[in-house]
Scaffold this motif. Structure first.
Motif, PDB file in Angstrom:
ATOM      1  N   ARG A   3       0.701  -1.274   0.216  1.00  0.00           N
ATOM      2  CA  ARG A   3      -0.036  -0.066  -0.086  1.00  0.00           C
ATOM      3  C   ARG A   3       0.791   1.284   0.009  1.00  0.00           C
ATOM      4  O   ARG A   3       0.343   2.551   0.030  1.00  0.00           O
ATOM      5  N   ILE A  39       3.027   1.643  -2.296  1.00  0.00           N
ATOM      6  CA  ILE A  39       3.790   1.830  -3.915  1.00  0.00           C
ATOM      7  C   ILE A  39       2.410   2.503  -4.651  1.00  0.00           C
ATOM      8  O   ILE A  39       1.657   1.891  -4.858  1.00  0.00           O
ATOM      9  N   TYR A  40       2.574   3.484  -5.465  1.00  0.00           N
ATOM     10  CA  TYR A  40       1.800   4.369  -6.414  1.00  0.00           C
ATOM     11  C   TYR A  40       2.357   4.321  -7.597  1.00  0.00           C
ATOM     12  O   TYR A  40       3.384   5.415  -7.772  1.00  0.00           O
ATOM     13  N   LEU A  41       1.891   4.087  -8.674  1.00  0.00           N
ATOM     14  CA  LEU A  41       2.427   4.453 -10.130  1.00  0.00           C
ATOM     15  C   LEU A  41       1.489   5.306 -10.700  1.00  0.00           C
ATOM     16  O   LEU A  41       0.110   4.833 -10.738  1.00  0.00           O
ATOM     17  N   ASN A  42       2.060   6.506 -11.422  1.00  0.00           N
ATOM     18  CA  ASN A  42       1.237   7.162 -12.258  1.00  0.00           C
ATOM     19  C   ASN A  42       1.924   7.273 -13.506  1.00  0.00           C
ATOM     20  O   ASN A  42       2.538   8.180 -13.950  1.00  0.00           O
ATOM     21  N   GLN A  43       1.714   6.183 -14.236  1.00  0.00           N
ATOM     22  CA  GLN A  43       2.238   6.136 -15.635  1.00  0.00           C
ATOM     23  C   GLN A  43       1.007   5.345 -16.440  1.00  0.00           C
ATOM     24  O   GLN A  43       1.186   4.413 -16.854  1.00  0.00           O
ATOM     25  N   TRP A 100       4.868 -30.857 -19.886  1.00  0.00           N
ATOM     26  CA  TRP A 100       5.201 -29.311 -19.618  1.00  0.00           C
ATOM     27  C   TRP A 100       6.330 -28.965 -20.545  1.00  0.00           C
ATOM     28  O   TRP A 100       6.607 -27.605 -20.345  1.00  0.00           O
ATOM     29  N   ASP A 101       7.091 -29.654 -21.123  1.00  0.00           N
ATOM     30  CA  ASP A 101       8.189 -29.226 -21.954  1.00  0.00           C
ATOM     31  C   ASP A 101       7.746 -28.690 -23.233  1.00  0.00           C
ATOM     32  O   ASP A 101       8.234 -29.059 -24.381  1.00  0.00           O
ATOM     33  N   TYR A 102       6.796 -27.628 -23.229  1.00  0.00           N
ATOM     34  CA  TYR A 102       6.297 -27.170 -24.417  1.00  0.00           C
ATOM     35  C   TYR A 102       6.638 -25.524 -24.103  1.00  0.00           C
ATOM     36  O   TYR A 102       6.032 -24.685 -23.414  1.00  0.00           O
ATOM     37  N   PRO A 103       7.585 -24.826 -24.870  1.00  0.00           N
ATOM     38  CA  PRO A 103       8.070 -23.437 -24.715  1.00  0.00           C
ATOM     39  C   PRO A 103       6.932 -22.535 -24.752  1.00  0.00           C
ATOM     40  O   PRO A 103       6.752 -21.903 -23.792  1.00  0.00           O
ATOM     41  N   THR A 125       4.740 -22.530 -21.872  1.00  0.00           N
ATOM     42  CA  THR A 125       5.302 -21.885 -20.745  1.00  0.00           C
ATOM     43  C   THR A 125       5.361 -20.299 -20.935  1.00  0.00           C
ATOM     44  O   THR A 125       4.967 -19.431 -20.043  1.00  0.00           O
ATOM     45  N   LEU A 126       5.477 -19.862 -22.192  1.00  0.00           N
ATOM     46  CA  LEU A 126       5.539 -18.428 -22.672  1.00  0.00           C
ATOM     47  C   LEU A 126       4.016 -17.876 -22.269  1.00  0.00           C
ATOM     48  O   LEU A 126       4.021 -16.973 -21.719  1.00  0.00           O
ATOM     49  N   MET A 134       1.990 -18.960 -20.055  1.00  0.00           N
ATOM     50  CA  MET A 134       1.715 -19.027 -18.844  1.00  0.00           C
ATOM     51  C   MET A 134       2.214 -17.553 -18.266  1.00  0.00           C
ATOM     52  O   MET A 134       1.711 -16.989 -17.236  1.00  0.00           O
ATOM     53  N   ILE A 135       3.605 -17.327 -18.652  1.00  0.00           N
ATOM     54  CA  ILE A 135       4.124 -16.133 -18.048  1.00  0.00           C
ATOM     55  C   ILE A 135       3.320 -14.782 -18.593  1.00  0.00           C
ATOM     56  O   ILE A 135       3.150 -14.032 -17.678  1.00  0.00           O
TER      57      ILE A 135
END
Lengths: 495, 90, 154
Positions: free
Chosen positions: C18, C20-24, C116-119, C122-123, C125-126
């Motif tokens: 609480r 941290i505030y960003l104004n962008q 799980w070895d599927y790039p 994974t991307l 998910m990120i």
């Protein structure tokens, strides 16, 4: 060549961890004193792109930047609890060590040929790095480059941190030094300005913290025991022992931080003296000789120049102000041949009337640009003729911090000590006008000091007397000014 | 002082100055240095914004003692703005 | 209960958050849009393969891709944050679906179980994780996104 993990590289790694963690915590302490970041030189209130505070400032009262200061926990900041002065000592002390260690490290990298482990020498590294990323995304560990200790992504990451991020952090940090800015205005402009430098320095901090997080995570992914063994024994051996040593070292690092933080909070004066002695020596050589050569264009003047410090809360001052300071006199004495006294009229009609448009750097990190007009201090010095033993000027003001400034810690008449050599700098000014108008009360009416290579608190406002002295150790607490005495700031503040 | 007027001060009109003198008399204010009760009114300094201990509408009004032998003729009186200011030009 | 909470460190973490505030607003909206666009692109790319597995999956991937595009446009446009809400809902759905397909298997996609070895997976998910993080920031007021603006008076 055989890369391996030579002993000096391992020692540097350890030393670097210690310095970095102190730099990060003390940096957050400094950020907390003005927990707002801007992309404009005016630090215009409300224009910050990020803030780390919940405070809301009043609209109907003068507030200053001391009121905006935050008090952070010691867990994130060094030493924590609103101790800008001590945080600065730690930051500057550790940065000196960090830079020296870094220079030795880089020199050894190039002398031993180890630089090849970090610096790419073929464009092929980029497609290889792409392959590595794909492999990481498949939850597999990419192979190292042939004959090298790292894979392509690791090599690029470490290389970028050492040769790009570290210099970036040094440059953006140095660009926040008023002495450097005043002497080399182009350098700060190159980075987009002083507040850009401060914001970029913060983003650099985030990059370092992000790197450390990912680095530690990847060490775990690659095999904690194996990887830490490289940094302890220089090769992959005895993983269980390495894990134990690393965890013990991490605990030791925490203990080191706890002890130094506790000591700093319990013994602020000896911390100030001890760290200050080192920092001051470096500053005296590197920053004190720099003179200001600033001249900002008229359009650059800040619409609202920020302030730190509140005007004298005394009837004698208010009555004098209501009379447009007609009864004001500046006394100049001490170790001089000819003690003198000046009215404002004397100062205004002085043969030299100098105007300068300059960047004002507050010790807290905010800046504003203003135009100041007044008498060059060196001319007053020439008139009163200091005795040979005079080494410092003491600026005594009408402000009593205990009475006037509820946000300040400490009490007593505000004064600041300035080395006599600064009086001869071309832009050292006793200013009676700001932006073409008589100096406003909140900016120090009727007379304030302008010392363009130093941070703002040295530029005493509401001045009533200048005293030439040979030594300042018997004045106040002897540290060289009210802020130095009461909140443990450093005396010569070119950064 | 060559007529320099600080931006912090508010210049008073003739009528406002008359009102100040009225308040001075009402309060029985006398020169702290010589005890004289005749004053010339100068500018008014708003206090509420700059000083935390002051009422929002408080002013320090410059008074100059008319006694030519007064050792310290520059004094002032703290007044509420509503007691002497006319109109709104703030 | 309160003491138990304190041991977890959660209240301290929330208190820290609480501060941290960003104004962008433009940068925040641009980042949200870019992530939604990446989300749409990944699901569009995956559409044919999933259509082959079963038309129903194909339709779902079509909906995810189209929804991602709508969110991309909606984030900087709307006066209300519906673009963010749509994007967050889609990301949550896709993330849950992906995790389910790899962990326990889904009808018609049994072959993906344990893969799980599927790039690209994974991307995705990120991307989805970052979008959800952004949504959390916007929703809790840490950041504001265009066209909204933060108006600090001081």
């Amino acid at each position: 060549m055989e890369f391996g993990y030579p002993w000096w590289l391992r020692v540097e790694h350890l030393v670097n961890i210690i310095f970095m963690t102190f730099l990060i915590r003390s940096g957050i302490e400094i950020l907390g004193t003005h927990p707002k970041l801007y992309w404009n030189e005016h630090s215009r209130p409300g224009s910050e792109w990020a803030r780390f505070t919940r405070k809301v400032m009043p609209r109907d009262r003068l507030y200053d930047t001391l009121d905006e200061e935050e008090s952070y926990s010691s867990i994130v900041s060094m030493p924590g609890h609103k101790n800008l002065g001590l945080g600065r000592h730690w930051h500057f002390f550790t940065v000196i060590g960090w830079i020296l260690a870094g220079l030795v490290y880089v020199a050894l990298l190039f002398l031993t040929g180890q630089w090849r482990r970090y610096v790419p020498y073929s464009w092929e590294i980029f497609p290889m790095a792409y392959q590595d990323v794909v492999q990481y995304l498949s939850f597999e560990l990419p192979p190292t480059l042939p004959g090298q200790p790292f894979n392509a992504v690791q090599k690029l990451s470490y290389g970028a941190v050492i040769f790009l991020l570290a210099p970036f952090q040094i440059l953006t940090g140095a660009a926040q030094s008023p002495a450097l800015e005043a002497r080399f205005p182009w350098f700060v402009r190159m980075l987009g300005g002083r507040q850009w430098a401060r914001s970029l320095h913060f983003l650099g901090l985030l990059a370092f913290v992000g790197f450390i997080g990912v680095h530690v995570f990847m060490v775990i992914v690659h095999g904690f025991g194996q990887e830490t063994a490289k940094m302890i024994f220089g090769r992959q051996t005895l993983p269980a022992l390495s894990t134990g040593i690393t965890l013990a070292a991490a605990a030791g690092l925490v203990v080191l931080h706890v002890i130094t933080t506790r000591y700093t909070l319990a013994h602020p004066r000896s911390t100030q003296r001890g760290l200050g002695a080192v920092v001051m020596g470096v500053r005296r050589v590197l920053l004190n000789p720099l003179t200001s050569r600033q001249s900002y264009p008229k359009e650059a003047i800040s619409p609202e120049h920020r302030v730190n410090g509140k005007p004298p809360n005394a009837d004698f001052y208010k009555i004098m102000a209501a009379h447009n300071f007609a009864g004001y006199r500046l006394e100049v004495g001490g170790l001089v041949e000819r003690p003198m006294s000046f009215s404002l009229e004397d100062l205004r009609t002085f043969p030299t009337r100098q105007t300068q448009r300059v960047l004002h750097n507050c010790v807290q990190g905010w800046t504003s640009i203003g135009e100041w007009t007044g008498v060059p201090l060196r001319q007053i010095v020439e008139l009163v003729r200091p005795l040979p033993e005079a080494r410092y000027m003491v600026f005594l003001t009408m402000q009593d911090s205990g009475r006037d400034e509820p946000s300040a810690e400490g009490a007593g008449q505000f004064y600041e000590v300035v080395p006599l050599e600064f009086a001869h700098h071309p832009q050292t000014l006793l200013a009676y006008e700001m932006n073409g108008e008589p100096l406003p009360i909140k900016h120090g009416a009727p007379l304030r000091l302008r010392l363009e290579t130093q941070v703002g608190f040295k530029m005493a406002k509401w001045i009533e007397r200048i005293e030439f002295v040979s030594d300042h150790s018997i004045i106040g607490e002897g540290m060289g000014g009210w802020r130095e005495d009461n909140v443990f700031y450093d005396r010569d503040v070119g950064i | 002082m060559g007529g320099v007027i600080y931006g912090d001060n508010r210049i008073l009109s003739g009528e406002e100055k008359r009102r100040v003198l009225l308040r001075v008399r009402e309060r029985g204010f006398a020169c702290p240095a010589c005890g004289s009760e005749g004053f010339e009114v100068g500018e008014a300094l708003p206090l509420g914004f700059l000083w935390f201990g002051e009422e929002p509408d408080a002013y320090m009004v410059a008074l100059t003692c008319r006694n030519p032998n007064c050792p310290s003729p520059r004094t002032g009186i703290r007044l509420e703005g509503s007691g002497f200011l006319l109109g709104e030009d703030e | 209960m309160r003491r138990l909470l304190r041991v977890t460190g959660l209240p301290q973490l929330v208190a820290f958050y609480r501060y941290i505030y960003l104004n962008q607003p433009r940068l925040t909206a641009a980042a949200g849009s870019a992530l939604a666009l990446a989300f749409a692109a990944i699901h569009l790319y995956e559409l044919p393969a999933h259509y082959e597995a079963s038309p129903a999956w194909g339709v779902l991937f079509g909906v995810l891709a189209a929804g991602g595009l709508v969110a991309t446009a909606g984030i900087p446009a709307g006066g209300r944050p519906w673009g963010w809400e749509l994007g967050a809902a889609l990301c949550l759905l896709a993330l849950a679906g992906y995790l389910a397909s790899r962990a326990v298997g889904l009808p018609g996609l049994e072959e993906f179980r344990g893969r799980w070895d599927y790039p690209l997976g994974t991307l995705a998910m990120i991307v989805e994780g970052l979008f959800l993080l952004g949504y959390l920031f916007v929703r809790t007021g840490l950041a504001v996104a265009y066209p909204e603006r933060r108006d600090w008076h001081d």
